[in-house]
Design a protein around this motif. Structure first.
Motif, PDB file in Angstrom:
ATOM      1  N   LEU A 264       0.803  -1.219   0.000  1.00 55.28           N
ATOM      2  CA  LEU A 264       0.000   0.000   0.000  1.00 55.28           C
ATOM      3  C   LEU A 264       0.838   1.272   0.000  1.00 55.28           C
ATOM      4  O   LEU A 264       0.367   2.323  -0.416  1.00 55.28           O
ATOM      5  CB  LEU A 264      -0.946   0.022   1.201  1.00 55.28           C
ATOM      6  N   VAL A 265       2.070   1.203   0.494  1.00 52.93           N
ATOM      7  CA  VAL A 265       2.882   2.423   0.580  1.00 52.93           C
ATOM      8  C   VAL A 265       3.975   2.507  -0.478  1.00 52.93           C
ATOM      9  O   VAL A 265       4.516   3.583  -0.721  1.00 52.93           O
ATOM     10  CB  VAL A 265       3.495   2.611   1.983  1.00 52.93           C
ATOM     11  N   ARG A 266       4.296   1.375  -1.137  1.00 50.13           N
ATOM     12  CA  ARG A 266       5.391   1.363  -2.119  1.00 50.13           C
ATOM     13  C   ARG A 266       5.257   2.467  -3.175  1.00 50.13           C
ATOM     14  O   ARG A 266       6.225   3.173  -3.442  1.00 50.13           O
ATOM     15  CB  ARG A 266       5.504   0.002  -2.802  1.00 50.13           C
ATOM     16  N   PRO A 267       4.082   2.653  -3.790  1.00 50.04           N
ATOM     17  CA  PRO A 267       3.998   3.709  -4.815  1.00 50.04           C
ATOM     18  C   PRO A 267       4.312   5.097  -4.259  1.00 50.04           C
ATOM     19  O   PRO A 267       4.917   5.920  -4.937  1.00 50.04           O
ATOM     20  CB  PRO A 267       2.545   3.637  -5.298  1.00 50.04           C
ATOM     21  N   HIS A 268       3.945   5.338  -3.017  1.00 50.78           N
ATOM     22  CA  HIS A 268       4.172   6.650  -2.402  1.00 50.78           C
ATOM     23  C   HIS A 268       5.626   6.815  -1.960  1.00 50.78           C
ATOM     24  O   HIS A 268       6.152   7.927  -1.964  1.00 50.78           O
ATOM     25  CB  HIS A 268       3.214   6.851  -1.235  1.00 50.78           C
ATOM     26  N   LEU A 269       6.275   5.715  -1.574  1.00 49.09           N
ATOM     27  CA  LEU A 269       7.707   5.774  -1.269  1.00 49.09           C
ATOM     28  C   LEU A 269       8.488   6.088  -2.544  1.00 49.09           C
ATOM     29  O   LEU A 269       9.422   6.886  -2.522  1.00 49.09           O
ATOM     30  CB  LEU A 269       8.187   4.442  -0.681  1.00 49.09           C
ATOM     31  N   ALA A 270       8.078   5.477  -3.651  1.00 44.61           N
ATOM     32  CA  ALA A 270       8.782   5.675  -4.921  1.00 44.61           C
ATOM     33  C   ALA A 270       8.696   7.116  -5.409  1.00 44.61           C
ATOM     34  O   ALA A 270       9.636   7.623  -6.017  1.00 44.61           O
ATOM     35  CB  ALA A 270       8.224   4.722  -5.978  1.00 44.61           C
ATOM     36  N   THR A 271       7.573   7.789  -5.119  1.00 44.92           N
ATOM     37  CA  THR A 271       7.408   9.172  -5.567  1.00 44.92           C
ATOM     38  C   THR A 271       7.862  10.197  -4.535  1.00 44.92           C
ATOM     39  O   THR A 271       7.845  11.389  -4.804  1.00 44.92           O
ATOM     40  CB  THR A 271       5.932   9.459  -5.910  1.00 44.92           C
ATOM     41  N   GLY A 272       8.235   9.725  -3.334  1.00 47.54           N
ATOM     42  CA  GLY A 272       8.675  10.647  -2.293  1.00 47.54           C
ATOM     43  C   GLY A 272       7.550  11.235  -1.468  1.00 47.54           C
ATOM     44  O   GLY A 272       7.778  12.084  -0.616  1.00 47.54           O
ATOM     45  N   ARG A 273       6.310  10.794  -1.701  1.00 42.19           N
ATOM     46  CA  ARG A 273       5.187  11.296  -0.900  1.00 42.19           C
ATOM     47  C   ARG A 273       5.171  10.678   0.494  1.00 42.19           C
ATOM     48  O   ARG A 273       4.541  11.211   1.404  1.00 42.19           O
ATOM     49  CB  ARG A 273       3.867  11.025  -1.609  1.00 42.19           C
ATOM     50  N   PHE A 274       5.849   9.550   0.653  1.00 38.77           N
ATOM     51  CA  PHE A 274       6.017   8.888   1.943  1.00 38.77           C
ATOM     52  C   PHE A 274       7.506   8.755   2.206  1.00 38.77           C
ATOM     53  O   PHE A 274       8.292   8.570   1.278  1.00 38.77           O
ATOM     54  CB  PHE A 274       5.444   7.482   1.924  1.00 38.77           C
ATOM     55  N   ALA A 275       7.871   8.792   3.476  1.00 38.67           N
ATOM     56  CA  ALA A 275       9.243   8.530   3.886  1.00 38.67           C
ATOM     57  C   ALA A 275       9.203   7.437   4.951  1.00 38.67           C
ATOM     58  O   ALA A 275       8.416   7.527   5.895  1.00 38.67           O
ATOM     59  CB  ALA A 275       9.895   9.783   4.454  1.00 38.67           C
ATOM     60  N   PRO A 276      10.011   6.381   4.789  1.00 39.88           N
ATOM     61  CA  PRO A 276      10.046   5.355   5.836  1.00 39.88           C
ATOM     62  C   PRO A 276      10.763   5.905   7.058  1.00 39.88           C
ATOM     63  O   PRO A 276      11.643   6.754   6.940  1.00 39.88           O
ATOM     64  CB  PRO A 276      10.828   4.215   5.197  1.00 39.88           C
ATOM     65  N   CYS A 277      10.367   5.476   8.227  1.00 38.79           N
ATOM     66  CA  CYS A 277      11.030   5.906   9.456  1.00 38.79           C
ATOM     67  C   CYS A 277      12.199   4.970   9.714  1.00 38.79           C
ATOM     68  O   CYS A 277      12.004   3.776   9.902  1.00 38.79           O
ATOM     69  CB  CYS A 277      10.051   5.880  10.620  1.00 38.79           C
ATOM     70  N   SER A 278      13.405   5.507   9.695  1.00 36.44           N
ATOM     71  CA  SER A 278      14.584   4.686   9.957  1.00 36.44           C
ATOM     72  C   SER A 278      14.825   4.686  11.461  1.00 36.44           C
ATOM     73  O   SER A 278      15.126   5.699  12.053  1.00 36.44           O
ATOM     74  CB  SER A 278      15.798   5.244   9.208  1.00 36.44           C
ATOM     75  N   MET A 279      14.649   3.521  12.055  1.00 34.71           N
ATOM     76  CA  MET A 279      14.732   3.408  13.501  1.00 34.71           C
ATOM     77  C   MET A 279      15.617   2.231  13.881  1.00 34.71           C
ATOM     78  O   MET A 279      16.050   1.481  13.022  1.00 34.71           O
ATOM     79  CB  MET A 279      13.334   3.208  14.073  1.00 34.71           C
TER      80      MET A 279
END
Length: 134
Positions: free
Chosen positions: A81-96
């Protein structure tokens, strides 16, 4: 599963780096039967369930994603569900120092393990997994 947020949200509120940091964030959590759903993470290689602050409780996965894209907080959702938004930069994964766990789902009546890697997902039949953790 991945914990992610919009870049604007993270710019305003900071990126959580420790599990405890999530308590200081707005979180968008799913709920079922009137109860908020926990998030699954791995800490030091061990699976753990956490109850993030349920700032927003939404019962629909697409709506959770849209709320997070609008900058309302962190969410934990399947990579699909989030892959397309990660690819476009609309989402950022939280690096923890912890990471979201893989999931198990039913697919055509058989159990499959979804193994999320950084930005990819592979399906492995559960009967082929050989692990003491399973």
């Amino acid at each position: 599963m991945v914990i992610a947020a919009s870049p604007d949200y993270l710019a305003q509120h900071g990126t959580p780096h420790q599990l405890e940091d999530i308590d200081n964030h707005s979180c968008i959590v799913g709920y079922r039967r009137g109860q908020p759903l926990s998030w699954r993470v791995h800490v030091g290689g061990e699976p753990k369930r956490i109850s993030p602050p349920g700032t927003h409780q939404i019962s629909d996965g697409d709506s959770i994603v849209e709320a997070a894209l609008a900058g309302l907080g962190l969410c934990q959702m399947p990579m699909s569900l989030v892959r397309p938004h990660l690819a476009t930069g609309r989402f950022a994964p939280c690096s923890m120092t912890f990471h979201a766990s893989s999931s198990t789902c039913m697919l055509s009546g058989r159990r499959w393990r979804i193994c999320d890697q950084k930005y990819g997902t592979s399906l492995i039949p559960s009967w082929s997994l050989v692990s003491k953790a399973d």
